[in-house]
Design an enzyme around this catalytic site. Structure first.
Site, PDB file in Angstrom:
ATOM      1  N   ASP A  53      12.027  -4.213  -8.086  1.00 49.02           N
ATOM      2  CA  ASP A  53      13.346  -3.586  -8.226  1.00 49.02           C
ATOM      3  C   ASP A  53      13.178  -2.103  -7.897  1.00 49.02           C
ATOM      4  O   ASP A  53      12.671  -1.330  -8.711  1.00 49.02           O
ATOM      5  CB  ASP A  53      13.856  -3.796  -9.654  1.00 49.02           C
ATOM      6  N   SER A 107      15.469   6.067  -8.918  1.00 44.14           N
ATOM      7  CA  SER A 107      14.505   6.927  -9.602  1.00 44.14           C
ATOM      8  C   SER A 107      13.143   6.274  -9.789  1.00 44.14           C
ATOM      9  O   SER A 107      12.122   6.956  -9.804  1.00 44.14           O
ATOM     10  CB  SER A 107      15.034   7.334 -10.985  1.00 44.14           C
ATOM     11  N   ASP A 137      21.605  -4.180  -7.036  1.00 42.92           N
ATOM     12  CA  ASP A 137      21.196  -4.116  -8.439  1.00 42.92           C
ATOM     13  C   ASP A 137      22.310  -4.596  -9.360  1.00 42.92           C
ATOM     14  O   ASP A 137      22.065  -5.314 -10.337  1.00 42.92           O
ATOM     15  CB  ASP A 137      20.747  -2.703  -8.811  1.00 42.92           C
ATOM     16  N   THR A 177      20.271   6.470 -12.538  1.00 39.21           N
ATOM     17  CA  THR A 177      20.799   7.644 -11.863  1.00 39.21           C
ATOM     18  C   THR A 177      22.320   7.659 -11.998  1.00 39.21           C
ATOM     19  O   THR A 177      22.927   8.683 -12.287  1.00 39.21           O
ATOM     20  CB  THR A 177      20.387   7.643 -10.387  1.00 39.21           C
TER      21      THR A 177
END
Length: 251
Positions: free
Chosen positions: A7, A11, A102, A125
Site C-alpha cells: 500500500d 506519506s 486506497d 495526508t
C-alpha cells in the site's frame, strides 16, 4: 504460493505478506522521506517470491521506484485499480477510475467485515470519508486536509505558528494547544457531521471505521469506532483474490 501486499500512500509505504488462510502477516511501514528508501524496502523483502499486489496513490516517480524494486524479487506484479463493482461493492463514481484506489480498497475491506452500514474515515495526508450502505453500495464521500496537513499549511503561511505539538482542548488557553484543538477539531467536526448526515440518509447509524497514520489522534473522541490500521491492505487482500489484473509482469 508466496504473495505480498503493498500500500503506497502519499506519506508511507505499508506492506505485509499474505498467508494462505487470507490473513495478513506482520505489517511494516516505511516513510518516503527515509534515507535510502529503496534499499530499506529491499531489506524487508524475501529474496524471491511468487507475486506482489501494489496499490499506489503516490507520484508516478515514486510508484516506478517501488515497482522497480518489486520486479527484482517477484515473479508477478499486479497493480490494483478501482472498478465500478467488485466483491459485492458498487462505487458511486460515474468514472470509477477517478476514485482513489486506497478508498476503493477500504470499501472492499469494510464490506468484507460483515453487514454494514459503514462510515470509513482514513486519516493520512488527506482526511477521506466514505459511506457504504449495508447492501454494499457506496453512497459517496468527502476529501479534506488531515490535521497534520492543516498544521503544516498554517506554519508555511505564518512561520511563527509551530507545525506540531500541543494538546486538544475544547477551549485552549495558549497558541500551541489552540492550533492542535483547531486542526483536530476541524477533522472531528467533519466526521461528526458525516455520521449525522449518514444516519439521516440511511435511517440507521453506521459503524465508524478509522484507519490511516493519523487515526490514533482522533480515535479517543470516537469510543464506539473500530480501529483498522491495515484496512487498505485488508482490501488489497480481497482484491488479490477476485480482481487481480497483471501489471508489470506476467502472472
Amino acid at each position: 504460493m508466496s504473495r505480498w501486499l503493498f500500500d503506497l500512500g502519499n506519506s508511507r509505504l505499508k506492506c505485509a505478506p499474505l498467508h494462505d488462510d487470507g490473513s495478513l502477516g506482520e505489517v511494516v511501514a516505511l516513510a518516503h522521506e527515509q534515507t535510502e528508501f529503496a534499499r530499506e524496502l529491499q531489506r524487508l523483502l524475501p529474496e524471491r517470491a511468487d507475486s506482489a499486489c501494489l496499490a499506489s496513490v503516490a507520484s508516478p516517480t515514486l510508484s516506478a521506484t517501488v515497482i522497480e524494486v518489486l520486479t527484482q524479487r517477484f515473479r508477478c506484479i499486479s497493480l490494483a485499480r478501482s472498478s465500478a463493482r467488485l466483491a459485492g461493492v458498487r462505487t458511486a463514481y460515474a468514472e470509477p477510475a477517478r476514485l482513489g484506489v486506497d478508498r476503493f480498497l477500504a470499501l472492499l475491506a469494510a464490506h468484507g467485515r460483515g453487514t454494514g452500514p459503514w462510515l470509513i474515515a482514513g486519516v493520512g495526508t488527506a482526511l477521506t470519508i466514505d459511506l457504504l450502505d449495508r447492501d454494499g453500495l457506496h453512497r459517496g464521500g468527502r476529501i479534506g486536509p488531515s490535521p497534520r496537513i492543516m498544521r503544516e499549511a498554517l506554519h508555511a503561511a505564518a512561520v511563527q505558528l509551530p507545525p506540531h505539538g500541543g494538546d486538544y482542548r475544547e477551549f485552549a488557553s495558549d497558541t500551541v494547544d489552540a492550533l492542535a484543538s483547531g486542526c483536530e477539531g476541524a477533522a472531528l467536526g467533519l466526521i461528526d457531521r458525516s455520521l449525522a448526515q449518514a444516519t439521516r440518509m440511511l435511517g440507521e447509524v453506521p459503524t465508524l471505521l478509522l484507519h490511516g497514520g493519523g487515526a490514533d489522534m482522533l480515535a479517543p473522541h470516537f469510543p464506539d469506532a473500530l480501529r483498522a490500521p491495515a484496512l487498505v491492505l485488508e482490501g488489497l487482500a480481497a482484491w488479490s483474490r477476485v480482481g487481480t489484473v497483471p501489471g508489470t509482469a506476467e502472472c
